[in-house]
Scaffold this motif. Structure first.
Motif, short mmCIF file in Angstrom:
data_model
loop_
_atom_site.label_atom_id
_atom_site.label_comp_id
_atom_site.label_asym_id
_atom_site.label_seq_id
_atom_site.Cartn_x
_atom_site.Cartn_y
_atom_site.Cartn_z
N ASP A 1 -36.03 58.44 29.37
CA ASP A 1 -36.66 59.70 29.74
C ASP A 1 -35.94 60.81 28.97
O ASP A 1 -34.75 60.72 28.68
CB ASP A 1 -36.54 59.93 31.25
CG ASP A 1 -37.13 61.28 31.66
OD1 ASP A 1 -38.09 61.72 31.01
OD2 ASP A 1 -36.64 61.86 32.64
N ILE A 2 -36.68 61.87 28.63
CA ILE A 2 -36.10 63.00 27.90
C ILE A 2 -35.93 64.15 28.88
O ILE A 2 -36.92 64.67 29.41
CB ILE A 2 -37.00 63.42 26.72
CG1 ILE A 2 -37.26 62.23 25.81
CG2 ILE A 2 -36.34 64.57 25.95
CD1 ILE A 2 -38.33 62.49 24.77
N ARG A 3 -34.69 64.54 29.14
CA ARG A 3 -34.39 65.53 30.17
C ARG A 3 -33.93 66.86 29.58
O ARG A 3 -33.38 66.91 28.48
CB ARG A 3 -33.31 65.00 31.12
CG ARG A 3 -33.66 63.67 31.78
CD ARG A 3 -32.72 63.35 32.91
NE ARG A 3 -32.79 64.36 33.97
CZ ARG A 3 -32.06 64.31 35.08
NH1 ARG A 3 -31.21 63.32 35.27
NH2 ARG A 3 -32.17 65.25 35.99
N ASP A 4 -34.17 67.92 30.33
CA ASP A 4 -33.68 69.27 30.00
C ASP A 4 -34.02 69.66 28.56
O ASP A 4 -33.18 70.16 27.81
CB ASP A 4 -32.16 69.35 30.21
CG ASP A 4 -31.77 69.07 31.64
OD1 ASP A 4 -32.49 69.51 32.54
OD2 ASP A 4 -30.74 68.39 31.85
N SER A 5 -35.26 69.43 28.17
CA SER A 5 -35.65 69.68 26.78
C SER A 5 -36.08 71.13 26.56
O SER A 5 -36.44 71.85 27.50
CB SER A 5 -36.78 68.74 26.37
OG SER A 5 -37.90 68.89 27.21
N LEU A 6 -36.02 71.55 25.31
CA LEU A 6 -36.44 72.90 24.94
C LEU A 6 -36.97 72.89 23.52
O LEU A 6 -36.57 72.07 22.69
CB LEU A 6 -35.29 73.89 25.05
CG LEU A 6 -34.10 73.72 24.12
CD1 LEU A 6 -33.48 75.09 23.84
CD2 LEU A 6 -33.04 72.81 24.72
N ASN A 7 -37.91 73.78 23.25
CA ASN A 7 -38.46 73.93 21.90
C ASN A 7 -37.57 74.83 21.07
O ASN A 7 -37.06 75.84 21.56
CB ASN A 7 -39.87 74.52 21.96
CG ASN A 7 -40.91 73.48 22.35
OD1 ASN A 7 -40.88 72.36 21.85
ND2 ASN A 7 -41.81 73.85 23.24
N ALA B 1 -36.19 78.69 3.19
CA ALA B 1 -37.02 79.81 3.63
C ALA B 1 -38.02 79.41 4.71
O ALA B 1 -38.70 80.28 5.27
CB ALA B 1 -37.77 80.40 2.44
N ALA B 2 -38.11 78.12 5.01
CA ALA B 2 -39.11 77.64 5.98
C ALA B 2 -38.50 77.49 7.37
O ALA B 2 -37.30 77.26 7.52
CB ALA B 2 -39.68 76.30 5.51
N VAL B 3 -39.35 77.60 8.39
CA VAL B 3 -38.91 77.42 9.76
C VAL B 3 -38.78 75.93 10.07
O VAL B 3 -39.63 75.14 9.67
CB VAL B 3 -39.90 78.09 10.74
CG1 VAL B 3 -39.54 77.78 12.19
CG2 VAL B 3 -39.95 79.59 10.50
N SER B 4 -37.72 75.56 10.79
CA SER B 4 -37.54 74.20 11.28
C SER B 4 -37.95 74.16 12.74
O SER B 4 -37.37 74.87 13.56
CB SER B 4 -36.08 73.76 11.12
OG SER B 4 -35.69 73.73 9.77
N ARG B 5 -38.94 73.34 13.05
CA ARG B 5 -39.43 73.24 14.43
C ARG B 5 -39.08 71.87 14.98
O ARG B 5 -39.37 70.85 14.37
CB ARG B 5 -40.94 73.45 14.48
CG ARG B 5 -41.42 74.81 13.99
CD ARG B 5 -42.94 74.88 14.07
NE ARG B 5 -43.44 76.21 13.71
CZ ARG B 5 -43.78 76.58 12.48
NH1 ARG B 5 -43.66 75.71 11.48
NH2 ARG B 5 -44.23 77.79 12.24
N PHE B 6 -38.47 71.84 16.15
CA PHE B 6 -38.19 70.57 16.81
C PHE B 6 -38.01 70.80 18.30
O PHE B 6 -37.79 71.93 18.75
CB PHE B 6 -36.95 69.89 16.22
CG PHE B 6 -35.69 70.70 16.26
CD1 PHE B 6 -34.81 70.62 17.34
CD2 PHE B 6 -35.35 71.55 15.21
CE1 PHE B 6 -33.64 71.36 17.38
CE2 PHE B 6 -34.19 72.30 15.23
CZ PHE B 6 -33.33 72.21 16.32
N ARG B 7 -38.15 69.71 19.06
CA ARG B 7 -37.89 69.76 20.50
C ARG B 7 -36.63 68.97 20.77
O ARG B 7 -36.48 67.84 20.30
CB ARG B 7 -39.07 69.20 21.30
CG ARG B 7 -38.89 69.41 22.80
CD ARG B 7 -40.20 69.33 23.56
NE ARG B 7 -40.01 69.62 24.99
CZ ARG B 7 -39.99 70.82 25.51
NH1 ARG B 7 -40.13 71.88 24.73
NH2 ARG B 7 -39.82 71.01 26.81
N MET B 8 -35.71 69.56 21.49
CA MET B 8 -34.39 68.98 21.73
C MET B 8 -34.22 68.68 23.22
O MET B 8 -34.60 69.47 24.08
CB MET B 8 -33.32 69.97 21.28
CG MET B 8 -31.90 69.47 21.39
SD MET B 8 -30.72 70.70 20.75
CE MET B 8 -30.60 71.78 22.18
N GLY B 9 -33.67 67.50 23.52
CA GLY B 9 -33.42 67.13 24.90
C GLY B 9 -32.36 66.06 24.99
O GLY B 9 -31.73 65.70 23.99
#
Length: 268
Positions: A155-161, A93-101
């Protein structure tokens, strides 16, 4: 002992579905074993095992997922996953938050890339799509633009939340299981790519549309920074897990040693 990909696996289905049961409508028959990765069944194992022992077995390579988790004081390499990974909050039931790149190696001996993403004072500015371009107007320290795994700088490229219910990652072998049920794409069994699918993403902008179900191609490395207080990586089901904390970083690729699998001759 299968981690290094040097020992072939021979699977034998001890409770196969009988031909006469395939069209039955009784629910109890659905408990019989499907045995998708088995070379033979208990009905024909004498012939199947004999072929393996006399060198007539057919071996097929299956891609596996390599997953490395970097925490504050440790770096953990998980066992290779044959089917899939589910990375999400332990509470459904909880939101999963992460940044992906996407990770790209950086030569930290040359200070120019850490300043503007270009080398030798390139007058054209930061590399397009790089994190340097994203942060071109912000203040940061010299080493604030890179991450490291195994002492290699990236380096972390083309990332999104991402805010959603987590993310599925699967091999070609696992693409017909949970990934397919979640709406993923079919894959050829000999593919070295991985597939990812963001679960129930909460769209905040158009940057995620069209990128929520795609590929981690051979040679590419997917990076996740976990931004929730708690998280869990489920490896090939629920029996093997690894807990995540806020700030943990995850590297995912198809670089794990492949599984050597004995397969029926007609499926090679």
């Amino acid at each position: 002992f299968l981690d290094h990909g040097t020992i072939p696996l021979l699977g034998i289905n001890s409770d196969p579905i009988k031909e006469e049961d395939r069209d039955t409508k009784k629910k109890t028959d659905e408990r019989r074993s499907h045995g998708a990765l088995c070379m033979c069944t208990s009905n024909n194992m004498a012939d199947g095992v004999s072929k393996v022992l006399f060198g007539e077995g057919v071996i097929q390579e299956r891609t596996r997922i390599q997953c490395i988790v970097k925490s504050t004081f440790s770096e953990t390499r998980l066992v290779p996953a044959l089917n899939d990974l589910l990375i999400c909050n332990p509470s459904p039931a909880a939101v999963s938050r992460f940044r992906m790149g996407w990770l790209e190696p950086v030569d930290i001996s040359d200070h120019a890339p850490l300043k503007d993403g270009s080398k030798n004072n390139n007058p054209f500015g930061p590399l397009r799509g790089s994190s340097f371009e994203e942060r071109a107007t912000t203040q940061y320290t010299q080493y604030g633009t890179v991450t490291r795994f195994g002492n290699v700088a990236y380096d972390i490229r083309d990332s999104l939340n991402v805010w959603g219910s987590g993310i599925w990652l699967s091999t070609a072998t696992g693409s017909t299981a949970a990934m397919a049920a979640a709406g993923g794409m079919p894959m050829s069994l000999d593919s070295r790519n991985l597939q990812y699918l963001i679960r129930e993403h909460i769209y905040e902008s158009n940057e995620v549309k069209g990128r929520d179900n795609s590929w981690v191609k051979e040679g590419e490395q997917l990076h996740l920074r976990w931004n929730s207080q708690k998280g869990t990586i489920f490896v090939d089901g629920s029996h093997m897990t690894h807990d995540l904390e806020l700030g943990d970083e995850i590297l995912i690729s198809s670089a794990a040693p492949p599984l050597l699998l004995f397969v029926p001759p007609d499926s090679a």
